[in-house]
Design a protein around this motif. Structure first.
Motif, PDB file in Angstrom:
ATOM      1  N   ARG A  86       0.828  -1.210   0.000  1.00 32.52           N
ATOM      2  CA  ARG A  86       0.000   0.000   0.000  1.00 32.52           C
ATOM      3  C   ARG A  86       0.863   1.263   0.000  1.00 32.52           C
ATOM      4  O   ARG A  86       0.522   2.265  -0.634  1.00 32.52           O
ATOM      5  CB  ARG A  86      -0.951  -0.010   1.201  1.00 32.52           C
ATOM      6  CG  ARG A  86      -2.105  -0.989   1.055  1.00 32.52           C
ATOM      7  CD  ARG A  86      -3.256  -0.648   1.979  1.00 32.52           C
ATOM      8  NE  ARG A  86      -2.936  -0.864   3.373  1.00 32.52           N
ATOM      9  CZ  ARG A  86      -3.129  -2.019   4.014  1.00 32.52           C
ATOM     10  NH1 ARG A  86      -3.635  -3.055   3.372  1.00 32.52           N
ATOM     11  NH2 ARG A  86      -2.821  -2.139   5.291  1.00 32.52           N
ATOM     12  N   TYR A  87       1.988   1.216   0.700  1.00 33.85           N
ATOM     13  CA  TYR A  87       2.893   2.367   0.710  1.00 33.85           C
ATOM     14  C   TYR A  87       3.518   2.568  -0.675  1.00 33.85           C
ATOM     15  O   TYR A  87       3.662   3.699  -1.148  1.00 33.85           O
ATOM     16  CB  TYR A  87       3.992   2.160   1.753  1.00 33.85           C
ATOM     17  CG  TYR A  87       3.532   2.377   3.171  1.00 33.85           C
ATOM     18  CD1 TYR A  87       3.889   3.520   3.870  1.00 33.85           C
ATOM     19  CD2 TYR A  87       2.730   1.445   3.817  1.00 33.85           C
ATOM     20  CE1 TYR A  87       3.466   3.729   5.176  1.00 33.85           C
ATOM     21  CE2 TYR A  87       2.299   1.638   5.114  1.00 33.85           C
ATOM     22  CZ  TYR A  87       2.665   2.777   5.791  1.00 33.85           C
ATOM     23  OH  TYR A  87       2.235   2.981   7.077  1.00 33.85           O
ATOM     24  N   LEU A  88       3.878   1.468  -1.316  1.00 29.17           N
ATOM     25  CA  LEU A  88       4.486   1.576  -2.642  1.00 29.17           C
ATOM     26  C   LEU A  88       3.470   2.042  -3.674  1.00 29.17           C
ATOM     27  O   LEU A  88       3.798   2.802  -4.590  1.00 29.17           O
ATOM     28  CB  LEU A  88       5.082   0.225  -3.049  1.00 29.17           C
ATOM     29  CG  LEU A  88       6.175  -0.314  -2.124  1.00 29.17           C
ATOM     30  CD1 LEU A  88       6.663  -1.671  -2.614  1.00 29.17           C
ATOM     31  CD2 LEU A  88       7.342   0.659  -2.025  1.00 29.17           C
ATOM     32  N   THR A  89       2.226   1.596  -3.530  1.00 25.08           N
ATOM     33  CA  THR A  89       1.169   2.045  -4.433  1.00 25.08           C
ATOM     34  C   THR A  89       0.953   3.544  -4.295  1.00 25.08           C
ATOM     35  O   THR A  89       0.787   4.265  -5.294  1.00 25.08           O
ATOM     36  CB  THR A  89      -0.145   1.298  -4.135  1.00 25.08           C
ATOM     37  OG1 THR A  89       0.062  -0.107  -4.321  1.00 25.08           O
ATOM     38  CG2 THR A  89      -1.260   1.761  -5.060  1.00 25.08           C
ATOM     39  N   ALA A  90       0.970   4.032  -3.056  1.00 29.31           N
ATOM     40  CA  ALA A  90       0.807   5.468  -2.822  1.00 29.31           C
ATOM     41  C   ALA A  90       1.960   6.252  -3.435  1.00 29.31           C
ATOM     42  O   ALA A  90       1.764   7.322  -4.024  1.00 29.31           O
ATOM     43  CB  ALA A  90       0.713   5.745  -1.323  1.00 29.31           C
ATOM     44  N   SER A 247      11.360   7.954  -5.760  1.00 29.72           N
ATOM     45  CA  SER A 247      11.375   9.409  -5.643  1.00 29.72           C
ATOM     46  C   SER A 247      10.419   9.928  -4.584  1.00 29.72           C
ATOM     47  O   SER A 247      10.420  11.124  -4.290  1.00 29.72           O
ATOM     48  CB  SER A 247      11.026  10.046  -7.001  1.00 29.72           C
ATOM     49  OG  SER A 247      11.999   9.721  -7.969  1.00 29.72           O
ATOM     50  N   ASP A 248       9.601   9.060  -4.013  1.00 28.81           N
ATOM     51  CA  ASP A 248       8.657   9.483  -2.978  1.00 28.81           C
ATOM     52  C   ASP A 248       8.994   8.752  -1.685  1.00 28.81           C
ATOM     53  O   ASP A 248       8.875   7.529  -1.612  1.00 28.81           O
ATOM     54  CB  ASP A 248       7.225   9.158  -3.399  1.00 28.81           C
ATOM     55  CG  ASP A 248       6.195   9.801  -2.483  1.00 28.81           C
ATOM     56  OD1 ASP A 248       6.530  10.050  -1.301  1.00 28.81           O
ATOM     57  OD2 ASP A 248       5.072  10.059  -2.936  1.00 28.81           O
ATOM     58  N   PRO A 249       9.421   9.459  -0.643  1.00 31.73           N
ATOM     59  CA  PRO A 249       9.840   8.789   0.593  1.00 31.73           C
ATOM     60  C   PRO A 249       8.719   8.067   1.324  1.00 31.73           C
ATOM     61  O   PRO A 249       8.996   7.312   2.257  1.00 31.73           O
ATOM     62  CB  PRO A 249      10.409   9.936   1.437  1.00 31.73           C
ATOM     63  CG  PRO A 249       9.790  11.168   0.880  1.00 31.73           C
ATOM     64  CD  PRO A 249       9.606  10.914  -0.577  1.00 31.73           C
ATOM     65  N   ILE A 250       7.467   8.256   0.912  1.00 32.31           N
ATOM     66  CA  ILE A 250       6.401   7.477   1.532  1.00 32.31           C
ATOM     67  C   ILE A 250       6.588   5.996   1.213  1.00 32.31           C
ATOM     68  O   ILE A 250       6.050   5.118   1.883  1.00 32.31           O
ATOM     69  CB  ILE A 250       5.008   7.971   1.068  1.00 32.31           C
ATOM     70  CG1 ILE A 250       3.944   7.602   2.110  1.00 32.31           C
ATOM     71  CG2 ILE A 250       4.635   7.413  -0.291  1.00 32.31           C
ATOM     72  CD1 ILE A 250       4.125   8.274   3.441  1.00 32.31           C
ATOM     73  N   SER A 251       7.396   5.711   0.189  1.00 33.19           N
ATOM     74  CA  SER A 251       7.724   4.326  -0.162  1.00 33.19           C
ATOM     75  C   SER A 251       8.594   3.668   0.896  1.00 33.19           C
ATOM     76  O   SER A 251       8.688   2.437   0.957  1.00 33.19           O
ATOM     77  CB  SER A 251       8.459   4.284  -1.504  1.00 33.19           C
ATOM     78  OG  SER A 251       9.724   4.937  -1.395  1.00 33.19           O
ATOM     79  N   GLY A 252       9.269   4.472   1.713  1.00 36.02           N
ATOM     80  CA  GLY A 252      10.203   3.938   2.698  1.00 36.02           C
ATOM     81  C   GLY A 252      11.634   3.904   2.211  1.00 36.02           C
ATOM     82  O   GLY A 252      12.518   3.448   2.940  1.00 36.02           O
ATOM     83  N   ASP A 269       4.790   9.420  10.294  1.00 34.89           N
ATOM     84  CA  ASP A 269       3.474   9.993  10.593  1.00 34.89           C
ATOM     85  C   ASP A 269       2.373   9.160   9.955  1.00 34.89           C
ATOM     86  O   ASP A 269       1.338   8.892  10.573  1.00 34.89           O
ATOM     87  CB  ASP A 269       3.399  11.437  10.094  1.00 34.89           C
ATOM     88  CG  ASP A 269       4.256  12.389  10.924  1.00 34.89           C
ATOM     89  OD1 ASP A 269       4.698  11.981  12.018  1.00 34.89           O
ATOM     90  OD2 ASP A 269       4.501  13.521  10.464  1.00 34.89           O
ATOM     91  N   ARG A 270       2.615   8.724   8.719  1.00 35.63           N
ATOM     92  CA  ARG A 270       1.617   7.888   8.049  1.00 35.63           C
ATOM     93  C   ARG A 270       1.540   6.512   8.705  1.00 35.63           C
ATOM     94  O   ARG A 270       0.450   5.980   8.922  1.00 35.63           O
ATOM     95  CB  ARG A 270       1.954   7.746   6.567  1.00 35.63           C
ATOM     96  CG  ARG A 270       1.003   6.786   5.842  1.00 35.63           C
ATOM     97  CD  ARG A 270       1.253   6.737   4.362  1.00 35.63           C
ATOM     98  NE  ARG A 270       0.351   5.781   3.733  1.00 35.63           N
ATOM     99  CZ  ARG A 270      -0.280   5.981   2.594  1.00 35.63           C
ATOM    100  NH1 ARG A 270      -0.146   7.123   1.956  1.00 35.63           N
ATOM    101  NH2 ARG A 270      -1.061   5.046   2.079  1.00 35.63           N
ATOM    102  N   PHE A 271       2.698   5.940   9.024  1.00 33.50           N
ATOM    103  CA  PHE A 271       2.711   4.605   9.619  1.00 33.50           C
ATOM    104  C   PHE A 271       1.978   4.597  10.957  1.00 33.50           C
ATOM    105  O   PHE A 271       1.159   3.712  11.232  1.00 33.50           O
ATOM    106  CB  PHE A 271       4.155   4.137   9.811  1.00 33.50           C
ATOM    107  CG  PHE A 271       4.272   2.789  10.472  1.00 33.50           C
ATOM    108  CD1 PHE A 271       4.034   1.624   9.762  1.00 33.50           C
ATOM    109  CD2 PHE A 271       4.606   2.688  11.821  1.00 33.50           C
ATOM    110  CE1 PHE A 271       4.130   0.378  10.369  1.00 33.50           C
ATOM    111  CE2 PHE A 271       4.707   1.453  12.439  1.00 33.50           C
ATOM    112  CZ  PHE A 271       4.468   0.296  11.708  1.00 33.50           C
ATOM    113  N   ILE A 272       2.251   5.572  11.795  1.00 31.95           N
ATOM    114  CA  ILE A 272       1.629   5.619  13.122  1.00 31.95           C
ATOM    115  C   ILE A 272       0.129   5.868  13.009  1.00 31.95           C
ATOM    116  O   ILE A 272      -0.679   5.252  13.714  1.00 31.95           O
ATOM    117  CB  ILE A 272       2.314   6.696  13.984  1.00 31.95           C
ATOM    118  CG1 ILE A 272       3.751   6.259  14.299  1.00 31.95           C
ATOM    119  CG2 ILE A 272       1.532   6.944  15.274  1.00 31.95           C
ATOM    120  CD1 ILE A 272       4.604   7.339  14.919  1.00 31.95           C
TER     121      ILE A 272
END
Length: 279
Positions: A86-90, A247-252, A269-272
């Motif tokens: 889900r993080y990678l999709t985002a 390129s998007d750090p939401i990917s981790g 912040d998203r994970f928590i």
């Protein structure tokens, strides 16, 4: 953002460890700083953090892997395949920033290897990247390997493959098995087609270099980088898809950029927040 060059990506503080006659590059100073920030956030929120291990179904825990060593990156993922995807999709759907990651990789020499390796003895157009001894039978599909060999591919064993397993490969496939200590990165750069599992960082390099990447994985992509491969391997343009995710750090995936702390905070912040929803 810090300038990424071959001269300054490697810090003099690189920790080198001798393993089985090879030298492990260890964490760069940049990677160590990223890990320090991650550990601080985990400690503050009482989040379990693992390192370079493969396990699943632990949606409240995190695992990190060193990745793209010369670029100083760290991959932080949820220890749960569905949640990690889900993080990678985002990240794939987002447009957070633009980083010239593929160009960075193009500019690397043979030092894309995690271990300081030997020069290659022959150039091959198709190369099969096997994981280490603890995973190479469990995470690979023998039928897919045989099909790749039928097309003229050569097997590149993991640098730390157990000598017993190497002897087994040589007995079965003869000179189609390359020396494990040869540079896997050099083979990837020279190849047209790369066969991989979800364990291989070199498989990610292959995607970023625009190589044709095919799977030899058993039961989809397992392994630490499995979610990344699963997300991009069937995309219309896998190289572009992976570059957008990175390129998007939401990917981790965190690079040593000027926005590093902000990037890590955004992920946590998203994970928590989503962790609270799961609870």
């Amino acid at each position: 953002m810090h300038k990424m060059t071959n001269d300054n990506i490697h810090s003099e503080a690189v920790r080198r460890l001798r393993i089985g006659g090879l030298i492990h590059q260890g964490k760069t100073a940049e990677q160590s700083e990223i890990v320090r920030l991650i550990e601080a956030r985990c400690a503050a929120s009482n989040i379990n953090l693992g390192h370079d291990i493969v396990y699943n179904d632990h949606p409240h825990e995190l695992v990190y892997h060193e990745v793209f060593g010369q670029l100083g990156a760290i991959y932080l993922r949820v220890a749960d395949a569905k949640r990690s995807l889900r993080y990678l999709t985002a990240a794939l759907a987002g447009n957070y920033r633009s980083l010239p990651i593929s160009q960075w990789v193009e500019g690397l020499g043979v030092d894309g290897d995690k271990y300081m390796s030997w020069p290659i003895f022959k150039t091959v157009a198709r190369v099969i990247l096997l994981p280490g001894s603890n995973l190479y039978k469990k995470h690979t599909n023998k039928k897919l390997i045989m099909e790749a060999l039928d097309t003229g591919a050569y097997i590149k064993p993991h640098p730390l493959l157990n000598p017993v397993h190497f002897d087994e490969l040589r007995e079965e496939f003869g000179n189609r098995v390359l020396n494990p200590k040869e540079s896997g990165f050099a083979h990837v750069k020279n190849a047209d087609v790369v066969y991989t599992t979800g364990d291989s960082e070199l498989g990610l390099y292959a995607l970023l270099l625009g190589k044709k990447v095919k799977t030899i994985a058993n039961n989809n992509f397992q392994g630490g980088f499995g979610p990344l491969f699963s997300q991009v391997i069937n995309a219309p343009d896998p190289t572009q898809a992976l570059t957008r995710i990175l390129s998007d750090p939401i990917s981790g995936i965190f690079f040593p950029t000027e926005s590093l702390k902000e990037d890590i905070d955004r992920f946590f912040d998203r994970f928590i927040a989503s962790d609270a929803e799961i609870n």
